[in-house]
Design an enzyme around this catalytic site. Structure first.
Site, short mmCIF file in Angstrom:
data_model
loop_
_atom_site.label_atom_id
_atom_site.label_comp_id
_atom_site.label_asym_id
_atom_site.label_seq_id
_atom_site.Cartn_x
_atom_site.Cartn_y
_atom_site.Cartn_z
N GLY A 105 0.84 -1.19 0.00
CA GLY A 105 0.00 0.00 0.00
C GLY A 105 0.88 1.24 0.00
O GLY A 105 0.57 2.24 -0.66
N ASN B 125 -7.18 5.38 8.98
CA ASN B 125 -6.83 4.11 9.61
C ASN B 125 -6.79 4.17 11.13
O ASN B 125 -6.90 3.16 11.80
CB ASN B 125 -5.48 3.61 9.08
CG ASN B 125 -4.42 4.69 9.07
OD1 ASN B 125 -4.58 5.73 8.42
ND2 ASN B 125 -3.34 4.47 9.78
N CYS C 13 2.14 2.85 12.90
CA CYS C 13 3.32 3.52 12.38
C CYS C 13 3.93 4.46 13.40
O CYS C 13 5.10 4.77 13.34
CB CYS C 13 2.94 4.32 11.14
SG CYS C 13 1.91 3.34 10.05
C1 LIG Z 1 -1.45 0.12 6.23
C2 LIG Z 1 -1.80 1.33 5.47
C3 LIG Z 1 -1.01 1.74 4.37
C4 LIG Z 1 0.26 1.04 3.98
O1 LIG Z 1 0.08 -0.24 3.42
P1 LIG Z 1 1.29 -1.28 3.50
O2 LIG Z 1 0.86 -2.37 2.58
O3 LIG Z 1 1.41 -1.71 4.93
O4 LIG Z 1 2.52 -0.57 3.03
C5 LIG Z 1 -1.41 2.85 3.67
N1 LIG Z 1 -2.51 3.53 4.00
C6 LIG Z 1 -3.28 3.18 5.02
C7 LIG Z 1 -4.50 3.97 5.32
C8 LIG Z 1 -2.96 2.07 5.81
O5 LIG Z 1 -3.73 1.74 6.85
#
Ligand SMILES: *Cc1c(COP(=O)(O)O)cnc(C)c1O
Length: 390
Positions: free
Chosen positions: A71, A151, A325
């Site tokens: 992501g 998130n 994070c």
């Molecule tokens: C977890 C997350 C990401 C990052 O995704 P990864 O696959 O862990 O790099 C980006 N945006 C949001 C809103 C997330 O919750």
């Protein structure tokens, strides 16, 4: 000891039906999908299939689906790829202050290259106002990026309205739908966005695989150069097992997300109402209605969030003290800063994020333990004894 996992916004368990689809790619189906021989073709079939499954889930076409390594990569690609591709049209980007680090970090990097970034205000619930987006757009604006669901606190943003404003103004619109997919409807046609991010491990597929939806006709600069993978836009031999898993996870969600969202919502409400009823001095962060059904984000007055998290962990319950994070940093997260959490409630944010396998027993156990742990921590808190009463 009972184990209860309520940290599904950090990562989710792989669905056994997803694991089943991945298995052959970890043994005998090992070809390189770029090769024309039978070994390669068999793997290429897996990619074609997954692309269709993801496209269906997002209500779009397979040729608009690009697989990435996470992501985070999809967010980076959307922000930098559009900024680079549209450099001749302008150097201005608009985003919300509560975006994931992958978006904020990309914007900050672009600022070092001479781009200008406007970080919009949000209201007390974390909602971005479409009028603010409208007002921030200038002749130089090339991209607006606002997440579909936050998130941390779960707030759902008015992305459809924002996308309509962008379309009118000729500005490209991206949304990070990582925390929204599987919890609310994620339909790129309905939303009207140009780009959209999802991540495998947030929806019961493996880690290390993401998707960027790029609407047909949108020009985006590649960030990873090399071979002709992903139609020349993202080089690197594909993570076939991960992609097959992500495809299967999306296929399952297409059929099951509504029912599981309803279930998670009922259990989330049961937990939240139980806590708010039984524990005084607790604040709900985020919007009470406009949010994803699997999250409740609370601040517990007069205790330390870290202590709460550790005590819950000792009883087998996994929650987050902020966002994954920023855990480890005791500072308030940018999201909580942006919604102006009152001082009393700044030290103890706790995020419960339910998953599709969360049960009623999990929730009842969590409620009992939570009430007990908070009482114990407050019993030894000098602040609690000295609090103003009445
Ligand atoms: C977890 C997350 C990401 C990052 O995704 P990864 O696959 O862990 O790099 C980006 N945006 C949001 C809103 C997330 O919750």
């Amino acid at each position: 000891m009972r184990k209860v996992y309520l940290d599904n916004n950090s990562t989710t368990a792989i669905d056994p039906r997803v694991a089943e689809v991945i298995k052959p790619y970890l043994s005998h189906v090992f070809g390189n999908p770029s090769n024309m021989h039978s070994f390669g073709r068999e793997c290429a079939k897996g990619l074609v299939n997954a692309r269709e499954q993801v496209a269906q889930f997002l209500n779009t076409e397979p040729q608009e689906i690009y697989f990435t390594g996470s992501g985070t990569e999809s967010d980076n690609w959307a922000v930098k790829g559009i900024a680079f591709a549209r450099r001749e049209s302008g150097n201005h980007i608009i985003c919300s202050p509560i975006e994931h680090n992958a978006v904020i970090g990309s914007c900050r990097y672009l600022e070092t290259l001479g781009y200008r970034v406007s970080y919009l205000p949000v209201d007390e619930y974390g909602i971005v106002s479409p009028e603010d987006v409208q007002q921030a757009i200038t002749k130089e604006t090339v991209l607006v990026t606002v997440m579909l669901a936050n998130n941390e606190i779960g707030t759902v943003e008015p992305v459809k309205e924002i996308a309509a404003i962008c379309r009118e103004a000729g500005v490209t619109c991206h949304t990070d739908a990582v925390a929204a997919a599987g919890k609310i409807e994620v339909d790129v046609r309905e939303l009207g966005v140009d780009l959209l991010t999802i991540s495998g491990h947030k929806l019961h597929a493996p880690k290390g695989v993401g998707v960027l939806y790029v609407r047909e006709g949108i020009k985006i600069a590649p960030l990873v150069h090399g071979g002709h993978h992903e139609r020349g836009r993202r080089a690197g031999t594909e993570n076939v097992s991960g992609i097959a898993g992500l495809g299967r996870a999306c296929e399952l969600l297409s059929k099951e997300w509504q029912e599981s969202a309803l279930r998670m919502g009922r259990l989330r409400d049961r937990l939240e109402q139980g806590i708010l009823k039984r524990v005084p001095e607790v604040r709900l962060n985020g919007h009470p209605e406009r949010r994803v059904p699997n999250v409740t984000h609370l601040s517990v007055g007069y205790i330390e969030g870290e202590a709460l998290l550790l005590d819950l962990d000792l009883e087998g319950i996994a929650v987050a003290s902020g966002s994954a994070c920023s855990s480890g940093e005791s500072e308030l997260s940018p999201t909580l800063k942006a919604i102006s959490v009152p001082p009393l409630f700044r030290n103890s944010p706790v995020r419960f994020s339910l998953g599709k396998e969360t049960t009623e027993q999990d929730i009842d156990y969590t409620l009992e333990v939570f009430v007990k742990v908070v009482e114990r921590l407050r019993d030894i808190s000098p602040l609690w004894k000295k609090r103003p009463v009445g």
